[in-house]
Scaffold this motif. Sequence first.
Motif, PDB file in Angstrom:
ATOM      1  N   THR A 119       0.795  -1.231   0.000  1.00  0.00           N
ATOM      2  CA  THR A 119       0.000   0.000   0.000  1.00  0.00           C
ATOM      3  C   THR A 119       0.826   1.280   0.000  1.00  0.00           C
ATOM      4  N   SER A 120       2.010   1.296   0.621  1.00  0.00           N
ATOM      5  CA  SER A 120       2.764   2.546   0.659  1.00  0.00           C
ATOM      6  C   SER A 120       3.307   2.861  -0.734  1.00  0.00           C
ATOM      7  N   THR A 121       3.520   4.129  -1.000  1.00  0.00           N
ATOM      8  CA  THR A 121       4.017   4.557  -2.303  1.00  0.00           C
ATOM      9  C   THR A 121       5.326   3.852  -2.649  1.00  0.00           C
ATOM     10  N   ARG A 122       6.269   3.850  -1.728  1.00  0.00           N
ATOM     11  CA  ARG A 122       7.568   3.210  -1.993  1.00  0.00           C
ATOM     12  C   ARG A 122       7.397   1.715  -2.252  1.00  0.00           C
ATOM     13  N   THR A 123       6.603   1.057  -1.425  1.00  0.00           N
ATOM     14  CA  THR A 123       6.418  -0.387  -1.570  1.00  0.00           C
ATOM     15  C   THR A 123       5.765  -0.721  -2.908  1.00  0.00           C
ATOM     16  N   VAL A 124       4.758   0.041  -3.300  1.00  0.00           N
ATOM     17  CA  VAL A 124       4.089  -0.203  -4.587  1.00  0.00           C
ATOM     18  C   VAL A 124       5.055   0.056  -5.733  1.00  0.00           C
ATOM     19  N   ALA A 125       5.811   1.155  -5.668  1.00  0.00           N
ATOM     20  CA  ALA A 125       6.779   1.469  -6.733  1.00  0.00           C
ATOM     21  C   ALA A 125       7.813   0.355  -6.852  1.00  0.00           C
ATOM     22  N   GLU A 126       8.359  -0.076  -5.734  1.00  0.00           N
ATOM     23  CA  GLU A 126       9.365  -1.150  -5.761  1.00  0.00           C
ATOM     24  C   GLU A 126       8.762  -2.460  -6.256  1.00  0.00           C
ATOM     25  N   ALA A 182      18.848   4.028 -23.014  1.00  0.00           N
ATOM     26  CA  ALA A 182      17.983   5.205 -22.913  1.00  0.00           C
ATOM     27  C   ALA A 182      17.812   5.573 -21.443  1.00  0.00           C
ATOM     28  N   ARG A 183      18.129   6.792 -21.116  1.00  0.00           N
ATOM     29  CA  ARG A 183      17.875   7.319 -19.773  1.00  0.00           C
ATOM     30  C   ARG A 183      16.364   7.478 -19.627  1.00  0.00           C
ATOM     31  N   PHE A 184      15.866   7.338 -18.400  1.00  0.00           N
ATOM     32  CA  PHE A 184      14.430   7.509 -18.186  1.00  0.00           C
ATOM     33  C   PHE A 184      14.139   8.113 -16.819  1.00  0.00           C
ATOM     34  N   ALA A 185      12.976   8.714 -16.747  1.00  0.00           N
ATOM     35  CA  ALA A 185      12.363   9.126 -15.484  1.00  0.00           C
ATOM     36  C   ALA A 185      10.923   8.629 -15.554  1.00  0.00           C
ATOM     37  N   LEU A 186      10.492   7.948 -14.525  1.00  0.00           N
ATOM     38  CA  LEU A 186       9.138   7.416 -14.439  1.00  0.00           C
ATOM     39  C   LEU A 186       8.450   8.087 -13.268  1.00  0.00           C
ATOM     40  N   HIS A 187       7.335   8.761 -13.545  1.00  0.00           N
ATOM     41  CA  HIS A 187       6.556   9.416 -12.490  1.00  0.00           C
ATOM     42  C   HIS A 187       5.318   8.568 -12.235  1.00  0.00           C
ATOM     43  N   LEU A 188       5.231   8.031 -11.041  1.00  0.00           N
ATOM     44  CA  LEU A 188       4.084   7.229 -10.613  1.00  0.00           C
ATOM     45  C   LEU A 188       3.308   7.976  -9.543  1.00  0.00           C
ATOM     46  N   ARG A 230      17.698   5.728  -8.603  1.00  0.00           N
ATOM     47  CA  ARG A 230      17.114   6.410  -7.446  1.00  0.00           C
ATOM     48  C   ARG A 230      15.595   6.350  -7.537  1.00  0.00           C
ATOM     49  N   ILE A 231      14.963   6.231  -6.379  1.00  0.00           N
ATOM     50  CA  ILE A 231      13.506   6.343  -6.269  1.00  0.00           C
ATOM     51  C   ILE A 231      13.246   7.457  -5.269  1.00  0.00           C
ATOM     52  N   LEU A 232      12.560   8.487  -5.726  1.00  0.00           N
ATOM     53  CA  LEU A 232      12.232   9.631  -4.878  1.00  0.00           C
ATOM     54  C   LEU A 232      10.749   9.572  -4.535  1.00  0.00           C
ATOM     55  N   ILE A 233      10.418   9.748  -3.278  1.00  0.00           N
ATOM     56  CA  ILE A 233       9.034   9.659  -2.816  1.00  0.00           C
ATOM     57  C   ILE A 233       8.594  10.993  -2.226  1.00  0.00           C
ATOM     58  N   ASP A 234       7.406  11.427  -2.604  1.00  0.00           N
ATOM     59  CA  ASP A 234       6.786  12.621  -2.033  1.00  0.00           C
ATOM     60  C   ASP A 234       5.293  12.324  -1.905  1.00  0.00           C
ATOM     61  N   GLY A 235       4.876  11.889  -0.730  1.00  0.00           N
ATOM     62  CA  GLY A 235       3.473  11.531  -0.529  1.00  0.00           C
ATOM     63  C   GLY A 235       3.094  10.361  -1.416  1.00  0.00           C
ATOM     64  N   GLY A 236       2.088  10.562  -2.249  1.00  0.00           N
ATOM     65  CA  GLY A 236       1.625   9.513  -3.158  1.00  0.00           C
ATOM     66  C   GLY A 236       2.394   9.443  -4.461  1.00  0.00           C
ATOM     67  N   ASP A 237       3.369  10.327  -4.632  1.00  0.00           N
ATOM     68  CA  ASP A 237       4.144  10.348  -5.876  1.00  0.00           C
ATOM     69  C   ASP A 237       5.503   9.705  -5.694  1.00  0.00           C
ATOM     70  N   ALA A 238       5.925   8.993  -6.730  1.00  0.00           N
ATOM     71  CA  ALA A 238       7.262   8.405  -6.783  1.00  0.00           C
ATOM     72  C   ALA A 238       7.865   8.763  -8.132  1.00  0.00           C
ATOM     73  N   VAL A 239       9.140   9.089  -8.122  1.00  0.00           N
ATOM     74  CA  VAL A 239       9.881   9.304  -9.363  1.00  0.00           C
ATOM     75  C   VAL A 239      11.040   8.324  -9.362  1.00  0.00           C
ATOM     76  N   VAL A 240      11.109   7.529 -10.419  1.00  0.00           N
ATOM     77  CA  VAL A 240      12.162   6.537 -10.581  1.00  0.00           C
ATOM     78  C   VAL A 240      13.095   7.037 -11.681  1.00  0.00           C
ATOM     79  N   LEU A 241      14.378   7.101 -11.375  1.00  0.00           N
ATOM     80  CA  LEU A 241      15.383   7.555 -12.339  1.00  0.00           C
ATOM     81  C   LEU A 241      16.305   6.396 -12.681  1.00  0.00           C
ATOM     82  N   GLY A 242      16.653   6.275 -13.954  1.00  0.00           N
ATOM     83  CA  GLY A 242      17.552   5.198 -14.324  1.00  0.00           C
ATOM     84  C   GLY A 242      17.852   5.144 -15.798  1.00  0.00           C
ATOM     85  N   GLU A 243      18.284   3.947 -16.225  1.00  0.00           N
ATOM     86  CA  GLU A 243      18.646   3.725 -17.618  1.00  0.00           C
ATOM     87  C   GLU A 243      18.222   2.324 -18.020  1.00  0.00           C
ATOM     88  N   ILE A 244      17.684   2.218 -19.240  1.00  0.00           N
ATOM     89  CA  ILE A 244      17.352   0.904 -19.792  1.00  0.00           C
ATOM     90  C   ILE A 244      18.367   0.562 -20.878  1.00  0.00           C
TER      91      ILE A 244
END
Length: 140
Positions: free
Chosen positions: A3-10, A109-115, A82-96
Amino acid sequence: MPTSTRTVAEELLYRIGEGDTERIAELFADDVDWKLDWPEAEHGRPATPWIRHRSTPADAAANFRELAEHHVAEGAATEVERILIDGGDAVVLGEIRRTARPTGRAYRARFALHLTVEDGRVTRFHIYEDSLAVAQAFER
């Protein structure tokens, strides 16, 4: 179900890595704000059919199935920096790192994913990636 933002993102990242599209879809809300950072005119091209708007868990499953169909599994990797969390938002930074199946061209390809996570489910999936690197890998 996490249920937590970090747990769901991970958990989402873990399931994407596993490649089980039905388990990925379980984490998405019934109505998803899904966006890809690609020029609108480039959505739905035959070489990259997964690049289009989505809005449901079934759409999410189809996205990841289409990605798998158009890429070589061997050597594919995603580095989450990196995974950045702010309340219900998560931003995942990385490369595929992947290889386009039709051309055999590898790309990075570098990416940023906003969940956004609400009630343990993903309600926003916005991906910003190096679309030029992807497009060039699929050019014939």
